[in-house]
Design an enzyme around this catalytic site. Structure first.
Site, mmCIF file in Angstrom:
data_model
loop_
_atom_site.group_PDB
_atom_site.id
_atom_site.type_symbol
_atom_site.label_atom_id
_atom_site.label_comp_id
_atom_site.label_asym_id
_atom_site.label_seq_id
_atom_site.Cartn_x
_atom_site.Cartn_y
_atom_site.Cartn_z
ATOM 1 N N TYR A 35 -0.274 10.612 5.532
ATOM 2 C CA TYR A 35 0.848 9.424 4.862
ATOM 3 C C TYR A 35 1.867 10.419 3.370
ATOM 4 O O TYR A 35 2.914 10.834 3.336
ATOM 5 C CB TYR A 35 -0.056 8.570 3.735
ATOM 6 C CG TYR A 35 1.383 8.167 2.484
ATOM 7 C CD1 TYR A 35 0.874 9.029 0.437
ATOM 8 C CD2 TYR A 35 2.124 7.926 2.880
ATOM 9 C CE1 TYR A 35 1.957 8.844 0.252
ATOM 10 C CE2 TYR A 35 3.428 7.616 1.470
ATOM 11 C CZ TYR A 35 2.693 7.797 0.364
ATOM 12 O OH TYR A 35 4.367 7.502 -0.804
HETATM 13 C C1 WQD Z 1 -6.276 4.235 -6.243
HETATM 14 C C2 WQD Z 1 -7.288 4.965 -6.867
HETATM 15 C C3 WQD Z 1 -8.909 5.216 -5.052
HETATM 16 C C4 WQD Z 1 -8.334 1.058 -3.149
HETATM 17 C C5 WQD Z 1 -0.967 5.900 -3.961
HETATM 18 C C6 WQD Z 1 0.313 5.012 -2.849
HETATM 19 C C7 WQD Z 1 1.297 4.939 -3.326
HETATM 20 C C8 WQD Z 1 1.853 6.040 -3.300
HETATM 21 C C9 WQD Z 1 0.940 6.771 -4.242
HETATM 22 C C10 WQD Z 1 4.163 6.488 -3.572
HETATM 23 C C11 WQD Z 1 -7.844 5.584 -5.531
HETATM 24 C C12 WQD Z 1 -9.460 4.043 -5.404
HETATM 25 C C13 WQD Z 1 -8.188 2.097 -4.114
HETATM 26 C C14 WQD Z 1 -9.738 0.198 -3.455
HETATM 27 C C15 WQD Z 1 -11.140 1.813 -4.672
HETATM 28 N N1 WQD Z 1 3.623 5.674 -4.382
HETATM 29 N N2 WQD Z 1 -9.236 2.510 -5.022
HETATM 30 N N3 WQD Z 1 -10.546 0.426 -4.271
HETATM 31 O O1 WQD Z 1 -4.506 6.303 -3.096
HETATM 32 O O2 WQD Z 1 -3.321 6.523 -5.863
HETATM 33 O O3 WQD Z 1 -2.004 6.390 -3.269
HETATM 34 O O4 WQD Z 1 0.091 7.034 -3.723
HETATM 35 O O5 WQD Z 1 4.141 7.737 -3.225
HETATM 36 O O6 WQD Z 1 1.365 4.225 -4.652
HETATM 37 O O7 WQD Z 1 -0.165 5.683 -1.886
HETATM 38 O O8 WQD Z 1 -3.433 4.684 -4.871
HETATM 39 O O9 WQD Z 1 -3.625 2.283 -5.394
HETATM 40 O O10 WQD Z 1 -4.472 3.365 -3.008
HETATM 41 O O11 WQD Z 1 -5.621 4.501 -4.790
HETATM 42 O O12 WQD Z 1 -11.458 2.611 -5.573
HETATM 43 O O13 WQD Z 1 -9.850 -1.453 -3.698
HETATM 44 O O14 WQD Z 1 -8.365 3.750 -6.739
HETATM 45 O O15 WQD Z 1 -10.451 5.512 -4.528
HETATM 46 O O16 WQD Z 1 -8.655 6.749 -6.577
HETATM 47 P P1 WQD Z 1 -3.836 6.637 -4.115
HETATM 48 P P2 WQD Z 1 -4.182 3.971 -4.147
#
Ligand code: WQD
Length: 341
Positions: free
Chosen positions: A146
């Site tokens: 991504y």
């Molecule tokens: C955040 C944290 C996970 C789900 C995002 C999206 C998108 C992009 C920015 C612009 C991490 C943890 C998650 C769960 C968890 N926007 N988590 N349990 O990975 O930063 O990606 O980047 O491009 O908004 O792609 O966001 O919300 O998936 O994860 O513990 O069920 O929450 O490990 O630390 P991420 P996320």
């Protein structure tokens, strides 16, 4: 005649909130979306929230990879600028299905750029998503497919500008959008099992999921869980309006701006803030790190504050307050309960 803005992915979470702010700002908005991960009901609700400006909104169900359909739209309407949101954005899913991400995000963007060029529309805002940067310097890495699609899109835009400086391109790097419009009438409603943290938390809070799985508790952070720069989706939408206005600046060529808060918040801190806002207990299950995840990500936003005259207004408490307001009023998102999954 108000400026006409094409918004790809405008039925989605960030897209719908941005379309509403465009309409309220006096713009005409044309939304294209393939509805793979969004609902046309969101567009209808934006139209209602926009009141008298609602008549300046139109919607076309188009997949950006359908070049003839996109050509037909550009032949029928002159666009002053394009805001490009359309694309897949789940880190974990992209690790499992890289080709789906490269096909959707890259082919869709390339077709859009080709059609824009063919119709002389060279004002472009790109949501290029987040990557791991120092301040505003060049991207240093992407840890998953991504993120790599966003990195490639950014480089494609730079190359286009290098080949033809009549393009005006603003690349917006942002971080983790959270929250919802204060009305609670539009919000985040991903299809299937949510990949992102806060839509999953909201589904636990309304009883659709039994518990949140915390991916990784051994990071080098204050409580061992991942740290991100969470930003209120309305702040993000306003950042796009500021960037559209910036396109009118003759000095703009191909510019990059971070839209964040500059603050990092951990998974456990977000859960605690949501529990406070909702009064609901979020049961937790801990698990290993998710492939593709970074440890700590947050943004340096001084360039956007200076040059776009934009600064995030809301903190984590307001994000969780508004996210809960949306979730409690729409426990099954935009679709009726019988279609829950
Ligand atoms: C955040 C944290 C996970 C789900 C995002 C999206 C998108 C992009 C920015 C612009 C991490 C943890 C998650 C769960 C968890 N926007 N988590 N349990 O990975 O930063 O990606 O980047 O491009 O908004 O792609 O966001 O919300 O998936 O994860 O513990 O069920 O929450 O490990 O630390 P991420 P996320």
């Amino acid at each position: 005649m108000s400026s006409s803005i094409l918004v790809t992915g405008g039925a989605g979470y960030i897209g719908s909130h941005t379309v509403l702010q465009l309409l309220l700002g006096g713009y005409k908005a044309v939304v294209v979306d393939n509805l793979d991960n969004s609902s046309e009901i969101a567009v209808k609700r934006v139209q209602e929230l926009a009141g008298e400006h609602g008549s300046n909104l139109s919607f076309h169900k188009i997949d950006l990879r359908d070049k003839p359909a996109l050509e037909k739209l550009f032949a029928s309407e002159k666009f002053d600028a394009v805001i490009h949101f359309a694309g897949l954005k789940a880190v974990g899913e992209s690790v499992q299905k890289p080709l789906m991400y490269y096909d959707n995000n890259l082919i869709g963007t390339i077709v859009l750029l080709e059609v824009m060029a063919a119709h002389g529309c060279k004002n472009q805002l790109f949501m290029v998503g987040r990557r791991w940067y120092h301040a505003q310097r060049n991207p240093i890495s992407a840890t998953n497919p991504y993120g790599r699609t966003k990195l490639f899109i950014e480089e494609i835009c730079r190359d286009i500008y290098q080949s033809d400086s009549t393009w005006k391109i603003i690349l917006l790097r942002y971080f983790n959008p959270v929250g919802a419009h204060p009305s609670g009438y539009i919000g985040e409603d991903p299809r299937g099992i949510p990949n992102n943290l806060m839509p999953f938390v909201q589904q636990v809070a309304v009883g659709r999921r039994p518990a949140l799985t915390v991916f990784g508790t051994d990071y080098g952070t204050k409580d061992g869980t991942g740290v991100r720069d969470y930003i209120h989706v309305v702040d993000l939408a306003d950042g796009h309006i500021a960037a559209v206005n910036k396109l009118a600046d003759p000095s703009v060529g191909c510019e990059v701006y971070n839209l964040g808060t500059g603050k990092g918040t951990s998974v456990l801190e977000m859960v605690a803030a949501f529990e406070k806002a909702s009064g609901k207990k979020i049961p937790l299950v801990t698990a290993g790190r998710r492939p593709g995840d970074a440890e700590i990500v947050y943004a340096s936003t001084d360039k956007a504050e200076r040059e776009l005259n934009w600064k995030a207004k809301y903190g984590v408490d307001e994000m969780c307050r508004d996210q809960w307001n949306w979730a409690s009023k729409n426990p099954y998102g935009y679709e009726a309960p019988e279609s829950t999954n």
